[in-house]
Scaffold this active site. Structure first.
Site, PDB file in Angstrom:
ATOM      1  N   HIS A   1       0.893  -1.156   0.000  1.00 26.38           N
ATOM      2  CA  HIS A   1       0.000   0.000   0.000  1.00 26.38           C
ATOM      3  C   HIS A   1       0.931   1.206   0.000  1.00 26.38           C
ATOM      4  CE1 HIS A   1      -3.472   2.305   2.208  1.00 26.38           C
ATOM      5  NE2 HIS A   1      -3.193   2.806   1.019  1.00 26.38           N
ATOM      6  N   LEU A   2       1.133   1.789  -1.181  1.00 28.89           N
ATOM      7  CA  LEU A   2       2.071   2.901  -1.295  1.00 28.89           C
ATOM      8  C   LEU A   2       1.491   4.161  -0.667  1.00 28.89           C
ATOM      9  CD1 LEU A   2       3.471   2.420  -4.923  1.00 28.89           C
ATOM     10  CD2 LEU A   2       4.175   1.319  -2.788  1.00 28.89           C
TER      11      LEU A   2
ATOM     12  N   GLY B   1      -1.427  -4.128  -5.712  1.00 25.18           N
ATOM     13  CA  GLY B   1      -1.677  -3.369  -4.501  1.00 25.18           C
ATOM     14  C   GLY B   1      -2.302  -2.018  -4.745  1.00 25.18           C
ATOM     15  N   ASP B   2      -2.574  -1.359  -3.642  1.00 23.04           N
ATOM     16  CA  ASP B   2      -3.091   0.007  -3.643  1.00 23.04           C
ATOM     17  C   ASP B   2      -1.881   0.918  -3.800  1.00 23.04           C
ATOM     18  OD1 ASP B   2      -4.043   2.531  -3.094  1.00 23.04           O
ATOM     19  OD2 ASP B   2      -5.006   2.001  -1.214  1.00 23.04           O
ATOM     20  N   THR B   3      -1.587   1.251  -5.048  1.00 27.19           N
ATOM     21  CA  THR B   3      -0.381   2.032  -5.326  1.00 27.19           C
ATOM     22  C   THR B   3      -0.602   3.533  -5.172  1.00 27.19           C
ATOM     23  OG1 THR B   3      -0.831   2.259  -7.694  1.00 27.19           O
ATOM     24  CG2 THR B   3       0.401   0.288  -6.985  1.00 27.19           C
TER      25      THR B   3
END
Length: 180
Positions: free
Chosen positions: A44-45, A79-81
């Protein structure tokens, strides 16, 4: 579907992002599927427009890690970038051996936006925004079994009994053909 008997867990690792303000890291699981090596990664960036510089640094670390894994291993990152397209352009795009699955599949319109405040009311944001924050990247193995993305769909589009969606983002569901 994979038969559990065909998957062997090898190890996992957590790589902290050293300059994160939001305690973010990169998770990786190494496994074999019918003897073929896979690395499955997620993160999760850093969130929000104001943390673009850190998010870009984190993306660079993810891509570097994907390229450091032996070429005999298939690597999938999802992922949630929180990425904006201009941020990917800013680093010169993805390395030539790493593909964005949405782009690979011809940029299907039905799953373009994973953050859509005109449809997803969880955050009650007055402004209506549509962005592709959530992404899937892959790098095929140089030999052995191969994976080929076949389709991509959004999930989490229905509200739960509590009246909320499972997340303020839509999820991505990717189907692969696995040729062993």
């Amino acid at each position: 579907m994979l038969k559990k008997s065909r998957v062997q867990f090898l190890r996992s690792e957590i790589t902290p992002f050293p300059t994160t303000a939001m305690m973010r890291n990169l998770l990786a699981v190494y496994a074999t599927i019918s003897g073929n090596e896979f690395c499955l990664m997620t993160s999760h960036l850093e969130s929000t427009k104001g943390h673009a510089e850190e998010r870009i640094n984190q993306l660079k670390q993810v891509l570097k890690k994907m390229q450091e894994i032996p070429e005999s291993t298939t690597v999938i990152f999802g992922g949630d970038t929180n990425l904006r397209d201009k941020e990917v352009t800013q680093i010169g795009g993805l390395p030539k051996d790493i593909m964005d699955i949405w782009e690979f599949l011809g940029k299907p319109k039905h799953c373009h936006y994973t953050w859509d405040t005109s449809q997803n009311t969880n955050l009650n944001i007055a402004a209506k925004c549509k962005l592709r924050f959530d992404r899937l990247f892959f790098r095929t193995a140089s030999s052995g079994g191969q994976i080929v993305p076949q389709s991509l769909d959004l999930i989490g589009l229905e509200k739960l009994d509590c009246g909320k969606f499972p997340s303020d983002h839509w999820g991505l569901l990717c189907n692969f053909d696995v040729v062993l």
